[in-house]
Design an enzyme around this catalytic site. Sequence first.
Site, PDB file in Angstrom:
ATOM      1  N   LYS A  41       1.398  -3.701   6.644  1.00 59.12           N
ATOM      2  CA  LYS A  41       1.909  -3.649   5.324  1.00 59.12           C
ATOM      3  C   LYS A  41       3.864  -3.311   5.305  1.00 59.12           C
ATOM      4  O   LYS A  41       4.371  -3.703   4.321  1.00 59.12           O
ATOM      5  CB  LYS A  41       1.455  -2.508   4.587  1.00 59.12           C
ATOM      6  CG  LYS A  41      -0.238  -2.750   4.223  1.00 59.12           C
ATOM      7  CD  LYS A  41      -0.399  -4.141   3.356  1.00 59.12           C
ATOM      8  CE  LYS A  41      -1.884  -4.532   3.399  1.00 59.12           C
ATOM      9  NZ  LYS A  41      -1.784  -5.863   2.782  1.00 59.12           N
ATOM     10  N   TYR A  85      -2.521  -1.444  10.890  1.00 62.21           N
ATOM     11  CA  TYR A  85      -3.039  -1.895   9.845  1.00 62.21           C
ATOM     12  C   TYR A  85      -1.700  -1.324   8.664  1.00 62.21           C
ATOM     13  O   TYR A  85      -0.988  -2.259   7.956  1.00 62.21           O
ATOM     14  CB  TYR A  85      -4.078  -1.310   9.083  1.00 62.21           C
ATOM     15  CG  TYR A  85      -4.427  -1.317   7.541  1.00 62.21           C
ATOM     16  CD1 TYR A  85      -4.477  -2.842   6.749  1.00 62.21           C
ATOM     17  CD2 TYR A  85      -4.045  -0.502   6.732  1.00 62.21           C
ATOM     18  CE1 TYR A  85      -4.347  -2.682   5.438  1.00 62.21           C
ATOM     19  CE2 TYR A  85      -3.886  -0.424   5.500  1.00 62.21           C
ATOM     20  CZ  TYR A  85      -4.183  -1.620   4.832  1.00 62.21           C
ATOM     21  OH  TYR A  85      -4.018  -1.522   3.381  1.00 62.21           O
ATOM     22  N   SER A  88       0.775  -1.336  -0.033  1.00 56.31           N
ATOM     23  CA  SER A  88      -0.177  -0.043   0.123  1.00 56.31           C
ATOM     24  C   SER A  88       0.793   1.385  -0.089  1.00 56.31           C
ATOM     25  O   SER A  88       1.952   1.311   0.736  1.00 56.31           O
ATOM     26  CB  SER A  88      -0.712  -0.168   1.494  1.00 56.31           C
ATOM     27  OG  SER A  88      -1.574   1.139   1.393  1.00 56.31           O
TER      28      SER A  88
HETATM   29  C1  UD1 Z   1      -7.549   4.773   3.694  1.00 53.55           C
HETATM   30  C2  UD1 Z   1      -6.631   4.395   4.842  1.00 53.55           C
HETATM   31  C3  UD1 Z   1      -5.243   3.767   4.319  1.00 53.55           C
HETATM   32  C4  UD1 Z   1      -5.530   2.486   3.407  1.00 53.55           C
HETATM   33  C5  UD1 Z   1      -6.444   3.237   2.251  1.00 53.55           C
HETATM   34  C6  UD1 Z   1      -6.912   2.173   1.217  1.00 53.55           C
HETATM   35  C7  UD1 Z   1      -6.898   5.684   6.704  1.00 53.55           C
HETATM   36  C8  UD1 Z   1      -6.372   6.779   7.710  1.00 53.55           C
HETATM   37  N1  UD1 Z   1      -6.244   5.280   5.724  1.00 53.55           N
HETATM   38  O1  UD1 Z   1      -6.732   5.934   3.055  1.00 53.55           O
HETATM   39  O2  UD1 Z   1      -4.393   2.890   5.419  1.00 53.55           O
HETATM   40  O3  UD1 Z   1      -4.388   2.100   2.804  1.00 53.55           O
HETATM   41  O4  UD1 Z   1      -7.571   3.810   2.887  1.00 53.55           O
HETATM   42  O5  UD1 Z   1      -8.175   1.347   1.672  1.00 53.55           O
HETATM   43  O6  UD1 Z   1      -8.192   5.204   7.020  1.00 53.55           O
HETATM   44  N2  UD1 Z   1     -12.901  11.218   3.270  1.00 53.55           N
HETATM   45  C9  UD1 Z   1     -13.683  12.129   3.595  1.00 53.55           C
HETATM   46  N3  UD1 Z   1     -14.756  11.352   4.223  1.00 53.55           N
HETATM   47  C10 UD1 Z   1     -15.343  10.123   4.252  1.00 53.55           C
HETATM   48  C11 UD1 Z   1     -14.243   9.235   3.940  1.00 53.55           C
HETATM   49  C12 UD1 Z   1     -13.256   9.533   3.459  1.00 53.55           C
HETATM   50  O7  UD1 Z   1     -13.603  13.421   3.533  1.00 53.55           O
HETATM   51  O8  UD1 Z   1     -16.382   9.803   4.548  1.00 53.55           O
HETATM   52  C13 UD1 Z   1     -11.603  11.827   2.732  1.00 53.55           C
HETATM   53  C14 UD1 Z   1     -10.233  11.415   3.513  1.00 53.55           C
HETATM   54  O9  UD1 Z   1     -10.150  12.227   4.501  1.00 53.55           O
HETATM   55  C15 UD1 Z   1      -9.356  11.149   2.526  1.00 53.55           C
HETATM   56  C16 UD1 Z   1      -9.884  10.965   1.250  1.00 53.55           C
HETATM   57  O10 UD1 Z   1     -11.407  10.809   1.556  1.00 53.55           O
HETATM   58  O11 UD1 Z   1      -8.612  12.334   2.471  1.00 53.55           O
HETATM   59  C17 UD1 Z   1      -9.808   9.220   1.074  1.00 53.55           C
HETATM   60  O12 UD1 Z   1     -10.068   8.618   2.048  1.00 53.55           O
HETATM   61  P1  UD1 Z   1     -10.198   7.004   2.058  1.00 53.55           P
HETATM   62  O13 UD1 Z   1     -10.955   6.534   1.087  1.00 53.55           O
HETATM   63  O14 UD1 Z   1     -10.599   6.627   3.643  1.00 53.55           O
HETATM   64  O15 UD1 Z   1      -8.710   6.664   1.715  1.00 53.55           O
HETATM   65  P2  UD1 Z   1      -7.154   7.028   2.428  1.00 53.55           P
HETATM   66  O16 UD1 Z   1      -7.673   7.865   3.828  1.00 53.55           O
HETATM   67  O17 UD1 Z   1      -6.314   7.588   1.180  1.00 53.55           O
END
Ligand code: UD1
Length: 335
Positions: free
Chosen positions: A154, A150, A125
Amino acid sequence: MKTILVTGGLGYIGSHTVVELQNSGFDVVIIDNLSNTTIEVLDRITSITGIKPRFEEIDLKDKEAVMHFFKYYKVDGVIHFAASKAVGESVQEPLKYYENNIATLTYVLKEMIASDVSNFIFSSSCTVYGQADELPITESAPTKEAESPYGATKKMGEVIIRDTTKATNLQAIALRYFNPIGAHESAKIGELPLGIPQNLVPFVVQTAAGIRKELSIFGDDYPTPDGTAIRDYIHVVDLAKAHISALNRLLNGENKAKCEYFNIGTGKGSSVLEIVNAFEKATGKKVNYKIAPRREGDIISAYADTSLANKELGWKAELSLETSLASSWKWQESL
Ligand code: UD1
């Protein structure tokens, strides 16, 4: 015909990879413990490709079962997806993650070596980079202290594999995924939502479907053009295809080191707001949202430099963000 073991082959990325393996002429045997998926996925894969993969319901924590598997099946390579992946849960239950993701990895590697199976592809990842100092992120960027158990699994997984390749015949490729989204165009397989989605796109899709009232955008005060955080969202089918390229590289002896690492992303960063807008444009559906505080542990921005994967694997992400988001929506509608 080469036979490939896919662990976690009924999961989200695993199932899409099984389809691409079968489409590329590989014989597939799946191991899955059904902890985060259902057995119906096997029939769905079969209905896409017309070929039923062999399936063993094995929990990789069962060391004996892993040993028996490798005694019984002759495989040419292993693609190892089976792992737990919920970041928040990993903070609450670290030992579950170290057992599910690390102990099992050692069992699989040990039995591969005992059976002289030397080709291994690992689901890593971009989380290993943390907040990288330079963007886009290249494979030579330093790995950083993990934000969660998690993430630590990785990073540790990569170290365990590297050390094993040094000491044995094992050769491996770790694919460092950026953010996988989307679903197969048939809408027969996709990401199965369990509870409240933690990842952005599943939450967006469920909000558009009326299952969630509104999306919380975690932070609009990041140092980015629109203030929301940036990620590299890649279609899961493009991601699945990267595994075929990596596997062929090992099977054809084209690898340049016993253990290699490749970024698998599109190379393009999108902000949370851009995702919401692109989703609305691609589907014609409205997404209600509000701005909420930043989520703990989130980084500001991450997107891949994919030139190494382009050159060495001869692979490139081809599907657009709109296509990816439209496929996520089509999958949601089919559920
Ligand atoms: C998350 C995990 C990461 C994992 C990746 C792939 C965390 C902190 N990190 O990454 O370890 O490898 O998923 O599955 O959980 N967002 C919103 N609202 C939401 C959900 C997300 O604003 O309801 C934003 C988040 O703040 C982020 C972006 O969308 O900026 C992407 O979020 P997400 O899909 O959870 O992925 P990652 O944070 O990149």
